[in-house]
Design a protein around this motif. Sequence first.
Motif, mmCIF file in Angstrom:
data_model
loop_
_atom_site.group_PDB
_atom_site.id
_atom_site.type_symbol
_atom_site.label_atom_id
_atom_site.label_comp_id
_atom_site.label_asym_id
_atom_site.label_seq_id
_atom_site.Cartn_x
_atom_site.Cartn_y
_atom_site.Cartn_z
ATOM 1 N N ASP A 89 54.642 -10.871 -37.336
ATOM 2 C CA ASP A 89 55.588 -10.650 -38.089
ATOM 3 C C ASP A 89 56.584 -9.503 -37.493
ATOM 4 O O ASP A 89 57.887 -9.484 -37.471
ATOM 5 C CB ASP A 89 55.442 -10.179 -39.410
ATOM 6 N N ARG A 90 55.893 -8.499 -37.054
ATOM 7 C CA ARG A 90 56.751 -7.240 -36.510
ATOM 8 C C ARG A 90 57.844 -7.402 -35.362
ATOM 9 O O ARG A 90 58.371 -6.630 -35.053
ATOM 10 C CB ARG A 90 55.841 -6.069 -36.272
ATOM 11 N N ASP A 91 57.369 -8.623 -34.569
ATOM 12 C CA ASP A 91 58.289 -8.972 -33.454
ATOM 13 C C ASP A 91 59.335 -9.618 -33.831
ATOM 14 O O ASP A 91 59.924 -10.173 -32.714
ATOM 15 C CB ASP A 91 57.124 -9.704 -32.265
ATOM 16 N N ILE A 92 59.666 -10.087 -35.100
ATOM 17 C CA ILE A 92 60.955 -10.500 -35.395
ATOM 18 C C ILE A 92 61.957 -9.248 -36.015
ATOM 19 O O ILE A 92 61.268 -8.722 -36.790
ATOM 20 C CB ILE A 92 60.877 -11.509 -36.575
ATOM 21 N N TYR A 93 63.012 -9.178 -35.171
ATOM 22 C CA TYR A 93 63.697 -7.867 -35.601
ATOM 23 C C TYR A 93 64.609 -8.248 -36.566
ATOM 24 O O TYR A 93 65.432 -9.196 -36.429
ATOM 25 C CB TYR A 93 64.278 -7.194 -34.396
ATOM 26 N N ARG A 94 65.135 -7.281 -37.351
ATOM 27 C CA ARG A 94 66.175 -7.436 -38.472
ATOM 28 C C ARG A 94 67.034 -6.458 -38.125
ATOM 29 O O ARG A 94 66.872 -5.027 -38.303
ATOM 30 C CB ARG A 94 65.385 -7.558 -39.660
ATOM 31 N N CYS A 95 68.456 -6.754 -38.165
ATOM 32 C CA CYS A 95 69.479 -5.698 -37.866
ATOM 33 C C CYS A 95 69.335 -5.077 -39.366
ATOM 34 O O CYS A 95 69.583 -5.742 -40.429
ATOM 35 C CB CYS A 95 70.760 -6.291 -37.920
ATOM 36 N N SER A 99 49.784 -15.345 -29.381
ATOM 37 C CA SER A 99 48.679 -16.044 -29.383
ATOM 38 C C SER A 99 48.998 -17.259 -28.742
ATOM 39 O O SER A 99 50.114 -18.045 -29.190
ATOM 40 C CB SER A 99 48.378 -16.475 -30.913
ATOM 41 N N VAL A 100 48.215 -17.749 -28.031
ATOM 42 C CA VAL A 100 48.465 -19.110 -27.205
ATOM 43 C C VAL A 100 47.330 -19.881 -27.857
ATOM 44 O O VAL A 100 45.999 -19.663 -27.774
ATOM 45 C CB VAL A 100 48.157 -19.003 -25.812
ATOM 46 N N LEU A 101 47.733 -21.397 -28.224
ATOM 47 C CA LEU A 101 46.714 -22.166 -28.595
ATOM 48 C C LEU A 101 46.806 -23.696 -28.101
ATOM 49 O O LEU A 101 48.013 -23.957 -27.696
ATOM 50 C CB LEU A 101 47.054 -22.368 -30.290
ATOM 51 N N THR A 132 52.595 -21.456 -29.291
ATOM 52 C CA THR A 132 52.576 -19.932 -29.302
ATOM 53 C C THR A 132 52.770 -19.426 -30.766
ATOM 54 O O THR A 132 53.357 -20.157 -31.580
ATOM 55 C CB THR A 132 53.562 -19.221 -28.350
ATOM 56 N N ARG A 133 52.181 -18.470 -31.099
ATOM 57 C CA ARG A 133 52.303 -17.851 -32.515
ATOM 58 C C ARG A 133 52.667 -16.248 -32.252
ATOM 59 O O ARG A 133 52.480 -15.571 -31.275
ATOM 60 C CB ARG A 133 51.034 -17.868 -33.467
ATOM 61 N N LEU A 134 53.622 -15.704 -33.285
ATOM 62 C CA LEU A 134 54.032 -14.508 -33.096
ATOM 63 C C LEU A 134 53.747 -13.659 -34.181
ATOM 64 O O LEU A 134 53.546 -14.118 -35.523
ATOM 65 C CB LEU A 134 55.722 -14.602 -33.127
ATOM 66 N N PRO A 141 51.076 -14.890 -37.412
ATOM 67 C CA PRO A 141 51.401 -16.023 -38.491
ATOM 68 C C PRO A 141 52.397 -16.590 -38.178
ATOM 69 O O PRO A 141 52.575 -17.757 -38.968
ATOM 70 C CB PRO A 141 51.553 -15.149 -39.638
ATOM 71 N N LYS A 142 53.340 -16.415 -37.455
ATOM 72 C CA LYS A 142 54.628 -17.077 -37.230
ATOM 73 C C LYS A 142 54.456 -18.235 -36.066
ATOM 74 O O LYS A 142 54.087 -17.925 -35.024
ATOM 75 C CB LYS A 142 55.710 -16.149 -36.767
#
Length: 319
Positions: free
Chosen positions: A284-290, A173-175, A280-282, A195-196
């Motif tokens: 949740d699913r695009d933050i990856y967790r090992c 998202s671009v604001l 920019t906003r991101l 939300p990020k």
Amino acid sequence: MQTVESGRCRGMRSRVASWSLASCVLLLGTGGCGPVEDPPAEPPALRTQGQDVETDNNLSLNGLSFNGLSFNGLSFNGLSFNGLTTPSFHSWFDSNPAKANEVMRYLVRCAVAAGQTRTYTQPTSGQTYTWPGALGLAPVWAGGSPASTLEQQLVSACLAAHVNPYGVNVPISVLGRHAQGQVIPYTSDELNTFPKQESCFFGNLFTGQGIYAGSRGTLLNQSLSSSRACAVVDGSGSQRRQCLPIYFVGECASHCTLDASGLFYAQCTYANVTYRPLVTRLRDRDIYRCGDGICQVTESCGNVNWYNSCLPDCGVCGG
């Protein structure tokens, strides 16, 4: 070059972009003319419609530094028929048509409004290229006139905001505000879907003043990663080092003043120069967790639970 506009007005629609400028620095060389005066700001309009999702998002970091897009050849002639038919533009495009096409695709997306396109036929090959608009951040430039200082800043920020060193598509998202002061439209659904709070971007590639990115908080730790590595950074800064010529300036709040909405910044100042930024906003699913069961493009084999040594997802190296 032709300008095509749809019959339905879509100028007030903003965009959720999912571009990956794997390499981004349009070294837009300065020309003999200065920027035109900026138009006066206007109050934001009531927003009932938010951004569309875009999936064409693959501009590379090389695109930002591709061979000096000359001001005399483009920016001081505008993104119109005259601007894209000058000898200097022909020469620039012919030097590397594939890369020039990539650069123009994102340049037009940032500058030109949705529902419009810019079309160029390469004289040497006869091939026609068509680039659709999206965010409409530079209406004066898009209309064929020289880009104002604010338009230059916003297009520069837009390009940098979509850099992705991994070359993958990540919706964002671009604001922010257009050059004339209108808020880029958004909805509550958009804010909830993304939300990020990720990063701020500002600078001016047209004048050679540089391009800058800041963090809006620490989203990552040793086990987390994002393919938005030029925007989302960890404490070590290991991901941002591959993003030059975008220069990381630390926390956005150290350089920027919040807009009254609290959702984005009204201005950012660096090295005594003030810019109009984008944020920019991101998702949740695009933050990856090992440990999430998928060896992501940002993760590596190893023997612990770190993104760069992720045993659970990527296994043992050489195993």
